[in-house]
Design an enzyme around this catalytic site. Sequence first.
Site, short mmCIF file in Angstrom:
data_model
loop_
_atom_site.label_atom_id
_atom_site.label_comp_id
_atom_site.label_asym_id
_atom_site.label_seq_id
_atom_site.Cartn_x
_atom_site.Cartn_y
_atom_site.Cartn_z
N ASP A 11 72.71 4.82 -57.42
CA ASP A 11 72.46 5.69 -57.12
C ASP A 11 73.35 6.86 -56.85
OD1 ASP A 11 71.80 7.32 -55.24
OD2 ASP A 11 72.30 6.60 -52.68
N GLU A 70 68.55 5.64 -58.53
CA GLU A 70 68.08 7.24 -57.62
C GLU A 70 69.26 8.10 -57.13
OE1 GLU A 70 69.21 4.05 -53.63
OE2 GLU A 70 68.95 6.27 -52.79
#
Length: 376
Positions: free
Chosen positions: A189, A214
Amino acid sequence: MINIDAIHLREINLPLAFPFETSFGLTTGRRILLVELEAEGLTAWGECVAGEHPYFSDEMIDTAWIITETELAPRLLDVEIAGGGDCPRLFGQVRGHRMAKAALENAVWELAARRSGVSLAETLGGTRTVIPCGVSIGIQPSIDALLEKVEGELAAGYQRIKLKCMPGWDREIFEAVRERWPEILLSCDANSAYRMKDFDQIATWDEFDLLMIEQPLWFDDFYFHSMLQKRIKTAICLDESIRNRRDALAAIDMESCRILNIKVGRVGGFSEAIAVHNAAAERGIPVWCGGMLETGIGRSHNIALSSLPNFSLPGDVSASSRYWTQDIIEPEVTVSKRGEITVPTGVGSGFRVDRQRIESLTVRRATLRARARVMA
Ligand code: OSB
Ligand code: MG
């Protein structure tokens, strides 16, 4: 129909048991806005996931406080409501401020569930009895420290490891973790830390067989994410960019991502979270429930949401003890050795709120009351 008698706002301050670092910076403690509804002798709580700074989104606790106090709470008092599904209409005139709206709306859903004597998960349309859990591991001081963290989380049973990354803390950590654990479900992420100049570099991460990347790019972008998705094999998952169902439809249609992270605060409450979930399900896009370093109140709401059928990937909803030395609900959220949380079947969220502990953590409060109703 429900008449809400009073809405209590409070800010609690709670140090994190372990500091959490992302591409935005370091968080060592949380300032959290909690709302409590009073109606017909029942109470229900909601948690606002806005952060201490407007970094993840343009909201922060102080903007959420003032919007809740001056705009949102008054709209909930002095009206009769059937349930949480009425909130988007009641709050519709107020633009944005979705995390503030979600705290109240989710408390209304909780209240409605308690009033009907059913679980929140059932009220939301949940079907899962257990939910698969993953963890989000912040940026660490060293690769060795990271490997030690990953080892501990895997030993605890978590089904998916998500590594926070940013330029300078990416390729080397994927290499190190993959070398030691070639088979685990692994994702990353970036919280919007990359730009177009990084596309070639990101394309090389395909070799790490990540479950997803992400939010690599801008928080407000679908177009460049779709350009990146065309260049790489790994699925992109959007978090920050998805504010509502229409965003989900646009992102799916433009192929800006192949997976969606749903955070109930980010989309403005359970009604919109369910709408995003359904839109994704109809289009074969799996979703998972994100986390925002919540206390047990928000965490219990995430568990209920995660019981919906299309939450098929492990979420960022993990044990209370990963965040707090002592949570504000009882029992605390625990995760089994198989990396699952059992969805409570008790009334409402299924957890008790520790009012005494909340009282001791409170640093600011306000109460709004309905005008006295004329009894028939
Ligand atoms: O981007 O998912 C994110 C925490 C705060 C803000 C944004 C994010 C996160 C996390 C942690 O990744 C999720 C959690 O463990 O609650
Ligand atoms: Mg994220």
